[in-house]
Design a protein around this motif. Structure first.
Motif, PDB file in Angstrom:
ATOM      1  N   LEU A 101      -1.892  11.050   9.938  1.00 42.78           N
ATOM      2  CA  LEU A 101      -3.166  10.286   9.246  1.00 42.78           C
ATOM      3  C   LEU A 101      -4.545  10.747  10.192  1.00 42.78           C
ATOM      4  CD1 LEU A 101      -4.078   7.975   6.720  1.00 42.78           C
ATOM      5  CD2 LEU A 101      -3.330   6.710   8.865  1.00 42.78           C
ATOM      6  N   ALA A 102      -4.099  10.848  11.374  1.00 45.50           N
ATOM      7  CA  ALA A 102      -5.064  11.180  12.354  1.00 45.50           C
ATOM      8  C   ALA A 102      -6.257  12.932  11.679  1.00 45.50           C
ATOM      9  CB  ALA A 102      -5.054  11.700  13.883  1.00 45.50           C
ATOM     10  N   GLY A 103      -5.714  13.635  11.192  1.00 43.38           N
ATOM     11  CA  GLY A 103      -5.902  14.259  10.695  1.00 43.38           C
ATOM     12  C   GLY A 103      -6.833  14.708   9.941  1.00 43.38           C
ATOM     13  N   SER A 104      -6.423  13.396   8.457  1.00 42.56           N
ATOM     14  CA  SER A 104      -6.865  13.372   7.588  1.00 42.56           C
ATOM     15  C   SER A 104      -8.243  12.533   7.562  1.00 42.56           C
ATOM     16  CB  SER A 104      -5.714  13.337   6.396  1.00 42.56           C
ATOM     17  OG  SER A 104      -5.428  12.143   6.414  1.00 42.56           O
ATOM     18  N   ALA A 105      -7.405  11.158   7.768  1.00 47.34           N
ATOM     19  CA  ALA A 105      -8.797  10.243   7.915  1.00 47.34           C
ATOM     20  C   ALA A 105      -9.962  10.633   8.741  1.00 47.34           C
ATOM     21  CB  ALA A 105      -8.194   9.586   8.774  1.00 47.34           C
ATOM     22  N   GLY A 106     -11.523   9.984   8.140  1.00 45.81           N
ATOM     23  CA  GLY A 106     -12.136  10.280   8.537  1.00 45.81           C
ATOM     24  C   GLY A 106     -13.243   9.083   9.309  1.00 45.81           C
ATOM     25  N   LEU A 107     -12.765   8.608   9.141  1.00 40.43           N
ATOM     26  CA  LEU A 107     -13.180   7.161  10.627  1.00 40.43           C
ATOM     27  C   LEU A 107     -13.356   7.248  12.028  1.00 40.43           C
ATOM     28  CD1 LEU A 107     -11.328   4.518   8.142  1.00 40.43           C
ATOM     29  CD2 LEU A 107     -13.316   5.481   7.801  1.00 40.43           C
ATOM     30  N   GLY A 108     -14.406   7.516  12.207  1.00 38.80           N
ATOM     31  CA  GLY A 108     -14.369   7.048  14.016  1.00 38.80           C
ATOM     32  C   GLY A 108     -14.518   5.742  14.238  1.00 38.80           C
ATOM     33  N   ALA A 109     -14.854   6.102  15.464  1.00 37.55           N
ATOM     34  CA  ALA A 109     -14.516   4.921  16.921  1.00 37.55           C
ATOM     35  C   ALA A 109     -15.473   3.794  15.487  1.00 37.55           C
ATOM     36  CB  ALA A 109     -14.827   4.911  17.302  1.00 37.55           C
TER      37      ALA A 109
ATOM     38  N   VAL B 219       3.536   6.748  -2.840  1.00 38.56           N
ATOM     39  CA  VAL B 219       4.282   6.576  -3.694  1.00 38.56           C
ATOM     40  C   VAL B 219       4.404   7.104  -5.269  1.00 38.56           C
ATOM     41  CG1 VAL B 219       6.763   6.616  -3.695  1.00 38.56           C
ATOM     42  CG2 VAL B 219       5.773   5.846  -1.649  1.00 38.56           C
ATOM     43  N   VAL B 220       4.307   6.387  -5.423  1.00 40.12           N
ATOM     44  CA  VAL B 220       3.770   5.775  -7.317  1.00 40.12           C
ATOM     45  C   VAL B 220       2.798   6.611  -7.308  1.00 40.12           C
ATOM     46  CG1 VAL B 220       3.507   4.193  -9.334  1.00 40.12           C
ATOM     47  CG2 VAL B 220       5.029   3.814  -7.414  1.00 40.12           C
ATOM     48  N   ASP B 221       1.505   6.871  -6.569  1.00 36.31           N
ATOM     49  CA  ASP B 221       0.345   7.587  -7.676  1.00 36.31           C
ATOM     50  C   ASP B 221       0.932   8.564  -7.056  1.00 36.31           C
ATOM     51  OD1 ASP B 221      -3.123   6.812  -8.416  1.00 36.31           O
ATOM     52  OD2 ASP B 221      -2.691   7.783  -6.272  1.00 36.31           O
ATOM     53  N   GLN B 222       1.237   9.316  -6.734  1.00 28.30           N
ATOM     54  CA  GLN B 222       1.421  10.687  -5.405  1.00 28.30           C
ATOM     55  C   GLN B 222      -0.060  11.292  -5.447  1.00 28.30           C
ATOM     56  OE1 GLN B 222       4.279  12.544  -4.680  1.00 28.30           O
ATOM     57  NE2 GLN B 222       5.245  10.756  -4.620  1.00 28.30           N
ATOM     58  N   GLY B 223      -1.369  10.625  -4.894  1.00 29.16           N
ATOM     59  CA  GLY B 223      -2.702  11.213  -4.815  1.00 29.16           C
ATOM     60  C   GLY B 223      -3.267  11.543  -6.250  1.00 29.16           C
ATOM     61  N   ARG B 224      -2.603  10.453  -7.641  1.00 28.40           N
ATOM     62  CA  ARG B 224      -3.428  10.830  -7.839  1.00 28.40           C
ATOM     63  C   ARG B 224      -5.148   9.892  -8.561  1.00 28.40           C
ATOM     64  NH1 ARG B 224       1.643  11.546 -10.519  1.00 28.40           N
ATOM     65  NH2 ARG B 224       1.678   8.773 -11.112  1.00 28.40           N
ATOM     66  N   VAL B 225      -4.954   8.601  -8.183  1.00 26.96           N
ATOM     67  CA  VAL B 225      -6.310   8.231  -7.822  1.00 26.96           C
ATOM     68  C   VAL B 225      -6.457   7.604  -6.570  1.00 26.96           C
ATOM     69  CG1 VAL B 225      -6.545   5.786  -8.579  1.00 26.96           C
ATOM     70  CG2 VAL B 225      -5.367   6.726 -10.210  1.00 26.96           C
ATOM     71  N   VAL B 226      -5.217   7.615  -6.048  1.00 27.69           N
ATOM     72  CA  VAL B 226      -5.958   7.162  -4.089  1.00 27.69           C
ATOM     73  C   VAL B 226      -6.099   8.541  -3.468  1.00 27.69           C
ATOM     74  CG1 VAL B 226      -4.914   5.723  -2.304  1.00 27.69           C
ATOM     75  CG2 VAL B 226      -4.513   4.294  -4.934  1.00 27.69           C
TER      76      VAL B 226
ATOM     77  N   GLU C 202      -8.776   5.190   2.833  1.00 29.09           N
ATOM     78  CA  GLU C 202      -9.861   5.007   4.229  1.00 29.09           C
ATOM     79  C   GLU C 202     -11.121   3.207   3.395  1.00 29.09           C
ATOM     80  OE1 GLU C 202     -12.286   7.714   5.412  1.00 29.09           O
ATOM     81  OE2 GLU C 202     -11.343   9.641   5.434  1.00 29.09           O
ATOM     82  N   ARG C 203     -11.032   3.580   2.435  1.00 29.10           N
ATOM     83  CA  ARG C 203     -11.467   2.242   2.136  1.00 29.10           C
ATOM     84  C   ARG C 203     -10.900   1.401   2.254  1.00 29.10           C
ATOM     85  NH1 ARG C 203     -15.566   4.253  -2.551  1.00 29.10           N
ATOM     86  NH2 ARG C 203     -16.970   5.649  -1.023  1.00 29.10           N
ATOM     87  N   LEU C 204      -9.690   0.931   1.562  1.00 34.08           N
ATOM     88  CA  LEU C 204      -8.764   0.285   1.552  1.00 34.08           C
ATOM     89  C   LEU C 204      -7.921  -0.040   2.896  1.00 34.08           C
ATOM     90  CD1 LEU C 204      -6.146   1.510  -1.665  1.00 34.08           C
ATOM     91  CD2 LEU C 204      -7.935  -0.228  -1.903  1.00 34.08           C
ATOM     92  N   LEU C 205      -7.666   0.337   3.800  1.00 30.01           N
ATOM     93  CA  LEU C 205      -7.735   0.346   4.750  1.00 30.01           C
ATOM     94  C   LEU C 205      -8.298  -0.557   5.110  1.00 30.01           C
ATOM     95  CD1 LEU C 205      -6.599   3.325   6.519  1.00 30.01           C
ATOM     96  CD2 LEU C 205      -5.350   1.743   5.497  1.00 30.01           C
ATOM     97  N   PHE C 206      -9.786  -0.747   5.153  1.00 30.15           N
ATOM     98  CA  PHE C 206     -10.875  -2.068   5.915  1.00 30.15           C
ATOM     99  C   PHE C 206     -10.414  -3.127   5.205  1.00 30.15           C
ATOM    100  CE2 PHE C 206     -13.298   1.867   6.826  1.00 30.15           C
ATOM    101  CZ  PHE C 206     -13.840   1.068   8.083  1.00 30.15           C
ATOM    102  N   LEU C 207      -9.989  -3.028   4.510  1.00 26.54           N
ATOM    103  CA  LEU C 207      -8.876  -4.337   3.639  1.00 26.54           C
ATOM    104  C   LEU C 207      -8.312  -5.544   4.822  1.00 26.54           C
ATOM    105  CD1 LEU C 207      -8.397  -3.727   0.037  1.00 26.54           C
ATOM    106  CD2 LEU C 207     -10.450  -5.248   1.164  1.00 26.54           C
ATOM    107  N   ASN C 208      -7.989  -4.969   5.637  1.00 28.47           N
ATOM    108  CA  ASN C 208      -6.738  -5.182   6.688  1.00 28.47           C
ATOM    109  C   ASN C 208      -7.384  -5.048   8.432  1.00 28.47           C
ATOM    110  OD1 ASN C 208      -4.807  -6.386   8.094  1.00 28.47           O
ATOM    111  ND2 ASN C 208      -2.841  -5.621   6.664  1.00 28.47           N
TER     112      ASN C 208
ATOM    113  N   LEU D 226       0.898  -0.998  -0.182  1.00 28.42           N
ATOM    114  CA  LEU D 226      -0.198   0.341  -0.094  1.00 28.42           C
ATOM    115  C   LEU D 226       0.844   1.345   0.092  1.00 28.42           C
ATOM    116  CD1 LEU D 226      -2.897   1.368  -0.257  1.00 28.42           C
ATOM    117  CD2 LEU D 226      -2.729   1.380   2.676  1.00 28.42           C
ATOM    118  N   LEU D 227       2.050   1.274   0.454  1.00 29.40           N
ATOM    119  CA  LEU D 227       2.535   1.948   0.914  1.00 29.40           C
ATOM    120  C   LEU D 227       3.461   2.617  -0.408  1.00 29.40           C
ATOM    121  CD1 LEU D 227       4.029   5.037   2.519  1.00 29.40           C
ATOM    122  CD2 LEU D 227       5.929   3.217   3.005  1.00 29.40           C
ATOM    123  N   GLY D 228       3.378   1.282  -1.417  1.00 29.20           N
ATOM    124  CA  GLY D 228       4.513   1.769  -2.332  1.00 29.20           C
ATOM    125  C   GLY D 228       3.403   2.158  -3.557  1.00 29.20           C
TER     126      GLY D 228
END
Length: 277
Positions: A242-250, A199-206, A212-218, A194-196
C-alpha cells in the motif's frame, strides 16, 4: 480574555480527571501495554533486519488504532450532556463565558490529558529500550516521535467526535451507546466493509485514487497510513504494498486528520450553541 477563560475551563477538566484517576489510569494502561510490546515484540528483530524501536513503532501504532479512540470517546462522550444532567452546565454558563469557550476549554483539557498519558506511557517504553542498550537509529527515533504526535492527533479527533455525540444526544446512556457504536464502526466495521468491497470489485470501480479518497472517511486509516507506510517501518508492518501504491504524502495525511478534529468540534459547538439547557 477569551484565552484566559478557555485555559481556566481546561484546567478545571484536568483537575476533575486527576480526582477521578483518569490521567493515572490511562497513563499506567498505555505504559504497561507499551512496555509489554517492547520486550515481547522486539525479540525477533535480529531475524527481520529491523532495529528494536522500529518493531515497537509498528506494534504501538497497531495498538493505538484500537485503544486510543476508545479512551478518547470514554472521557469525552458525556462532556456536555453529563454536565447538563448534573445541572453543573447551567451553573457554569451563569458566569460570563460563551458556549464556544466552554467547548474549546473542555476540549483542550481532555486533549492535554490524552497527550500527557500518550507521551509518558509510550515514552516509558522508549526509555526502557534505550536503557537496555538496544541499537536504535536516528530514523527510528524520528518514526517514534512522529507516531506520538499523530497518536495525539488521533486522540484529539475522537475527543472531537465524542463532543459531537455529547452535543446531540439527550442523556448519558444514549451518549455511551453512540460512542461505542462509533468506535466499532470506525475501528472495525469500516475497514472490513472496505476490504469486502475491494475483494468483490477486483479493481474495476475502486481504483487506487478512489481508495485513497475513501481512506479519508476514517481518521484511523489516515493514522495507519501515516505510521505504517512511512520512514523505514512500512516493510515490517505488512503495508509495504500500500505504501508503494498510495500517492498520499505526510502533509495530506496530517491535513486529513486535522479536518477530523476541526469539523466535528465545530459542529458540536454549533449544536451546543442552539441547544436549550
Amino acid at each position: 480574555r477569551r484565552m484566559t477563560t478557555i485555559a481556566i475551563i481546561a484546567g478545571k477538566e484536568i483537575q476533575e480527571s486527576l480526582r477521578n484517576r483518569w490521567v493515572l489510569a490511562t497513563t499506567l494502561l498505555l505504559a504497561a501495554l507499551a512496555l509489554s510490546l517492547t520486550f515481547l515484540g522486539s525479540a525477533p528483530t535480529g531475524n527481520v533486519g529491523a532495529d528494536a524501536l522500529e518493531v515497537v513503532v509498528v506494534s504501538l501504532s497497531s495498538l493505538t488504532i484500537f485503544l486510543l479512540p476508545l479512551i478518547a470517546l470514554l472521557i469525552s462522550h458525556d462532556a456536555i450532556v453529563g454536565e447538563m444532567e448534573r445541572g453543573t452546565m447551567i451553573l457554569l454558563l451563569s458566569y460570563p463565558v460563551g458556549r464556544h469557550q466552554v467547548i474549546l476549554g473542555k476540549f483542550c483539557g481532555h486533549v492535554l490529558i490524552l497527550a500527557f498519558a500518550t507521551v509518558i506511557g509510550y515514552g516509558a517504553a522508549a526509555a526502557a529500550l534505550a536503557i537496555s542498550g538496544a541499537a536504535v537509529s536516528a530514523q527510528s527515533w524520528q518514526a517514534f516521535a512522529w507516531m506520538i504526535g499523530t497518536s495525539v492527533m488521533l486522540g484529539a479527533a475522537f475527543v472531537a467526535i465524542g463532543y459531537l455525540i455529547s452535543s446531540l444526544v439527550r442523556d448519558r446512556g444514549s451518549a455511551a451507546g453512540a460512542a461505542v457504536g462509533v468506535w466499532l464502526v470506525m475501528v472495525l466495521v469500516f475497514d472490513m466493509a472496505l476490504l469486502g468491497v475491494l475483494v468483490v470489485d477486483q479493481g474495476r470501480v475502486v481504483s487506487a485514487t478512489v481508495l485513497e479518497r475513501l481512506l479519508f472517511l476514517n481518521p484511523t486509516d489516515l493514522y495507519r497510513l501515516a505510521n505504517l507506510t512511512g520512514f523505514n517501518v512500512g516493510q515490517f508492518s505488512g503495508m509495504a504494498g500500500l505504501a508503494g501504491s498510495a500517492g498520499l504524502g505526510a502533509g495530506a495525511l496530517l491535513f486529513g486528520m486535522a479536518v477530523w478534529i476541526v469539523v466535528p468540534l465545530g459542529v458540536a459547538a454549533v449544536s451546543f450553541a442552539r441547544r436549550e439547557l
